[in-house]
Design an enzyme around this catalytic site. Structure first.
Site, short mmCIF file in Angstrom:
data_model
loop_
_atom_site.label_atom_id
_atom_site.label_comp_id
_atom_site.label_asym_id
_atom_site.label_seq_id
_atom_site.Cartn_x
_atom_site.Cartn_y
_atom_site.Cartn_z
N CYS A 113 -46.04 -13.25 39.73
CA CYS A 113 -46.37 -14.20 38.65
C CYS A 113 -46.45 -15.64 39.13
O CYS A 113 -46.94 -16.51 38.41
CB CYS A 113 -45.34 -14.08 37.54
SG CYS A 113 -45.09 -12.39 37.05
N HIS A 251 -45.19 -19.97 33.27
CA HIS A 251 -45.51 -18.54 33.29
C HIS A 251 -45.00 -17.93 31.99
O HIS A 251 -43.95 -18.32 31.47
CB HIS A 251 -44.86 -17.86 34.50
CG HIS A 251 -44.99 -16.37 34.43
ND1 HIS A 251 -46.21 -15.76 34.23
CD2 HIS A 251 -44.07 -15.37 34.50
CE1 HIS A 251 -46.02 -14.45 34.19
NE2 HIS A 251 -44.74 -14.18 34.34
N ASN A 281 -47.42 -10.71 29.21
CA ASN A 281 -47.26 -11.19 30.58
C ASN A 281 -48.42 -10.65 31.43
O ASN A 281 -48.54 -9.46 31.65
CB ASN A 281 -45.91 -10.67 31.11
CG ASN A 281 -45.63 -11.12 32.55
OD1 ASN A 281 -46.50 -11.65 33.23
ND2 ASN A 281 -44.41 -10.88 32.99
N1 ACO Z 1 -38.31 -1.16 21.79
C1 ACO Z 1 -37.14 -0.92 21.23
N2 ACO Z 1 -35.98 -0.94 21.90
C2 ACO Z 1 -36.06 -1.22 23.21
C3 ACO Z 1 -37.25 -1.49 23.87
C4 ACO Z 1 -38.43 -1.44 23.11
N3 ACO Z 1 -39.64 -1.68 23.63
N4 ACO Z 1 -36.99 -1.73 25.17
C5 ACO Z 1 -35.66 -1.65 25.34
N5 ACO Z 1 -35.09 -1.32 24.15
C6 ACO Z 1 -33.68 -1.12 23.84
C7 ACO Z 1 -32.87 -0.75 25.05
O1 ACO Z 1 -32.92 0.64 25.27
C8 ACO Z 1 -31.50 -1.23 24.64
O2 ACO Z 1 -30.93 -0.25 23.79
P1 ACO Z 1 -29.34 0.09 23.88
O3 ACO Z 1 -28.65 -1.20 23.50
O4 ACO Z 1 -29.18 1.17 22.86
O5 ACO Z 1 -29.12 0.49 25.28
C9 ACO Z 1 -31.77 -2.45 23.78
O6 ACO Z 1 -33.14 -2.35 23.38
C10 ACO Z 1 -31.56 -3.76 24.51
O7 ACO Z 1 -32.25 -3.67 25.74
P2 ACO Z 1 -32.17 -4.84 26.79
O8 ACO Z 1 -32.94 -4.46 28.01
O9 ACO Z 1 -30.76 -5.26 26.93
O10 ACO Z 1 -32.97 -5.97 25.99
P3 ACO Z 1 -33.13 -7.48 26.32
O11 ACO Z 1 -32.68 -8.29 25.19
O12 ACO Z 1 -32.60 -7.84 27.69
O13 ACO Z 1 -34.71 -7.66 26.40
C11 ACO Z 1 -36.46 -7.82 28.03
C12 ACO Z 1 -35.45 -6.91 27.36
C13 ACO Z 1 -37.46 -8.26 26.99
C14 ACO Z 1 -37.20 -7.03 29.10
C15 ACO Z 1 -35.76 -9.04 28.64
O14 ACO Z 1 -34.62 -8.63 29.38
C16 ACO Z 1 -36.65 -9.84 29.55
O15 ACO Z 1 -37.64 -10.41 29.13
N6 ACO Z 1 -36.29 -9.95 30.84
C17 ACO Z 1 -37.09 -10.67 31.82
C18 ACO Z 1 -38.31 -9.90 32.12
C19 ACO Z 1 -39.25 -10.65 33.00
O16 ACO Z 1 -39.12 -11.82 33.18
N7 ACO Z 1 -40.18 -9.90 33.56
C20 ACO Z 1 -41.22 -10.41 34.36
C21 ACO Z 1 -40.78 -11.03 35.64
S1 ACO Z 1 -41.73 -10.88 37.04
C22 ACO Z 1 -43.28 -10.72 36.64
O17 ACO Z 1 -43.65 -11.16 35.58
C23 ACO Z 1 -44.24 -10.01 37.59
#
Ligand code: ACO
Length: 324
Positions: A113, A251, A281
């Site tokens: 990214c 980003h 993204n």
């Molecule tokens: N729909 C519903 N529930 C979901 C989904 C979904 N799509 N995805 C995960 N969940 C659930 C999980 O199973 C979890 O359930 P549990 O509590 O029963 O175990 C719950 O939601 C919380 O999941 P988390 O992973 O803890 O959710 P979080 O608040 O951390 O959000 C996210 C997840 C959006 C991915 C966040 O962590 C994030 O944005 N992280 C950074 C990602 C990033 O920057 N990526 C790109 C970087 S590099 C690049 O771009 C190439």
């Protein structure tokens, strides 16, 4: 000293829209979860026969048109991508052929990214040395081809698109500082796993399909810290204070990451250009498309102090300050 500026921008988004409601029918998720956790409402998906080089070509032609520039005058093409058509030829070489930039040197950069800014900073170095008069910098991704559509934790995040800009000498200002950084120790937080044959394998039995795997929570924290640090480094080098920033183009990985970066830096969030709701993204292409839209929406005007900032898998982070 030769100043180098961004003299034109362009972008291209595939026409197919995949909404959160469409995803509700594919995996166990809801529009409410995706919107509240990420800020994404919909994303674009390239057609089956539309390759990364096709997206890159259309964004490049758009940037050339906006700048009233001829492809035959382009000296250098760098494409930032982690989803190339294939290992080789490079996407940059395919674009060179497609647009008829017959005299341009061409190569790709892989910096996830942060790729658009890594490519921009690399391209910039060739101009003051006199080797090249201009450079076409493109970021293009068909990242939906790497997504595991059974994994709800990642498939809701990504989309396809491309953005481009042309760098050339300017009378003053332009790109006034650049910063690139890498923290390889965090590489395991996000990776594409592919079973390349580890030995000579004429039957291709060990070939697998590449798929994204991510540790979202851990990545979130590193992303906020590394983006804020990148902005501080680039501003310090540009001898500008946080209060002097007119527009930040970040980003677009998660709207909550952008909010946290704004808070950490003390820059009002309304100075950040955000389009994640429409595209998700798009890896390297996110920042390039956002920059193009911010210019078109006149959020960036002549004289604006603009900060471009990104982080991505690697982990790699980068920031540039541009006096428009
Ligand atoms: N729909 C519903 N529930 C979901 C989904 C979904 N799509 N995805 C995960 N969940 C659930 C999980 O199973 C979890 O359930 P549990 O509590 O029963 O175990 C719950 O939601 C919380 O999941 P988390 O992973 O803890 O959710 P979080 O608040 O951390 O959000 C996210 C997840 C959006 C991915 C966040 O962590 C994030 O944005 N992280 C950074 C990602 C990033 O920057 N990526 C790109 C970087 S590099 C690049 O771009 C190439």
């Amino acid at each position: 000293m030769t100043h180098v500026g961004i003299i034109s921008v362009g972008s291209y988004l595939p026409s197919k829209v995949l909404s959160n409601f469409d995803l509700e029918k594919m995996v166990d998720t809801t529009d409410e979860w995706i919107t509240s956790r990420t800020g994404i409402k919909e994303r674009r998906v390239a057609a089956k026969d539309e390759k990364t080089s096709d997206l890159a070509t259309k964004a490049a032609l758009n940037a050339l048109k906006h700048g009233k520039l001829e492809a035959s005058k382009i000296d250098l093409i760098i494409v930032a991508t982690i989803s190339p058509d294939s290992n080789f030829p490079s996407v940059a070489c395919i674009v060179q052929k497609n647009i008829g930039a017959t005299k341009a040197a061409a190569f790709d950069i892989s910096a996830a990214c942060s790729g658009f800014l890594y490519a921009m900073t690399t391209a910039k170095q060739f101009i003051p040395t006199g080797l090249y008069k201009n450079a076409l910098v493109i970021a293009a991704e068909k990242i939906t081809s790497l997504v595991d559509w059974n994994d709800r934790s990642t498939c809701v995040l990504f989309g396809d698109g491309a953005g481009a800009c042309v760098l050339a000498p300017t009378k003053s200002d332009g790109i006034i500082s650049e910063y690139m950084h890498a923290e390889g120790e965090f590489g395991h937080l996000m990776a594409v796993y592919v079973d390349y044959p580890d030995t000579f394998d004429p039957d291709n039995k060990s070939m697998g399909i590449p798929r994204i795997a991510m540790q979202g929570k851990e990545l979130f924290k590193v992303a906020v810290n590394s983006m804020a640090a990148a902005v501080e480094h680039a501003l310090k080098k540009a001898k500008l204070d946080l209060e002097e920033v007119d527009c930040v183009v970040p980003h677009q990985a998660n709207d909550r990451i952008i909010s946290a970066v704004a808070k950490k830096l003390g820059i009002p969030k309304d100075k950040f250009y955000i389009n994640i709701d429409r595209y998700g993204n798009m890896s390297a292409a996110s920042l390039a498309v956002a920059l193009c839209e911010a210019v078109e929406a006149k959020k960036i005007k002549k004289g604006s102090n603009v900060v471009l900032v990104a982080f991505g898998a690697g982990l790699v982070s980068a920031a540039n300050v541009v006096k428009w």
